[in-house]
Motif scaffolding. Structure first.
Motif, PDB file in Angstrom:
ATOM      1  N   THR A  25      -0.591  -1.800   2.431  1.00 56.79           N
ATOM      2  CA  THR A  25      -0.380  -0.393   2.782  1.00 56.79           C
ATOM      3  C   THR A  25       0.659  -0.245   3.879  1.00 56.79           C
ATOM      4  N   THR A  26       0.772  -1.227   4.759  1.00 56.41           N
ATOM      5  CA  THR A  26       1.793  -1.189   5.803  1.00 56.41           C
ATOM      6  C   THR A  26       3.182  -1.412   5.213  1.00 56.41           C
ATOM      7  N   SER A  29       4.329   1.766   1.292  1.00 55.60           N
ATOM      8  CA  SER A  29       3.730   3.092   1.354  1.00 55.60           C
ATOM      9  C   SER A  29       3.602   3.658  -0.062  1.00 55.60           C
TER      10      SER A  29
END
Length: 187
Positions: A25-26, A29
């Motif tokens: 998720t980092t 996106s």
């Protein structure tokens, strides 16, 4: 990035899946992440979506052996494979080193290496962590002796030149059967 990656986090340890989810998720996106905890769930997800990036801890999944795993990989040939394991045997690593669709990174690697492995997977590039690469370039005692006989080496050279079995047999004054056996031994 032109598309949203689908990452399948195939690890039966909740902590590892959570850590991978954080990385994903980092880094990406809007990516789609699908956690799976066993081989049957993984198969169902791959049957449904067909493609994706499978981040797999091979050692914790129920594959009876490397051949079963490779059959699984071949069945889902549109998927990208990133093995993310705590420990992989030398023989396993050496065998998979010939499978250019499979990347390898160890859980003990630095965050930078894990990040690089994930980024490579998303763009379809193969990644081997430093430890795996170092193991592959080292020459263990079992590989110190030549893997091919002098005749097999010569046949391989002629194959690389594009010669057929019949042409090689004629050039070496051997039977087609002998060259076929050499070719089989090479592979």
């Amino acid at each position: 990035m032109s598309h949203t990656p689908t990452l399948i986090l195939a690890d039966n340890q909740d902590v590892t899946r959570s850590g991978l989810l954080h990385y994903v998720t980092t880094l990406f996106s809007g990516s789609v992440t699908i956690p799976v905890a066993d081989k049957s769930q993984l198969m169902s997800v791959l049957d449904e979506c067909g493609a994706g990036i499978v981040v797999l801890d091979y050692t914790l999944f129920d594959f009876p052996g490397i051949d079963d795993f490779l059959n699984f990989v071949n069945r889902f040939s549109e998927a990208t494979w990133l093995l993310f394991s705590a420990e992989l045997s030398e023989g396993f690593i050496r065998r998979l080193s010939f499978e250019h669709r499979i990347s390898m990174v160890l859980k003990e690697c630095s965050g930078d290496e894990i990040t690089s492995a994930l980024r490579c997977a998303v763009v379809g590039e193969r990644f081997l962590c430093h430890q795996v690469t170092n193991l592959l370039v080292s020459t263990p005692e079992s590989f110190a002796k030549p893997l091919l006989t002098a005749s097999e080496t010569e046949v391989l050279r002629l194959i690389a030149q594009g010669k057929s079995v019949k042409e090689i047999a004629a050039e070496r004054n051997s039977s087609i059967h002998t060259i076929t056996i050499h070719k089989k031994n090479i592979f």
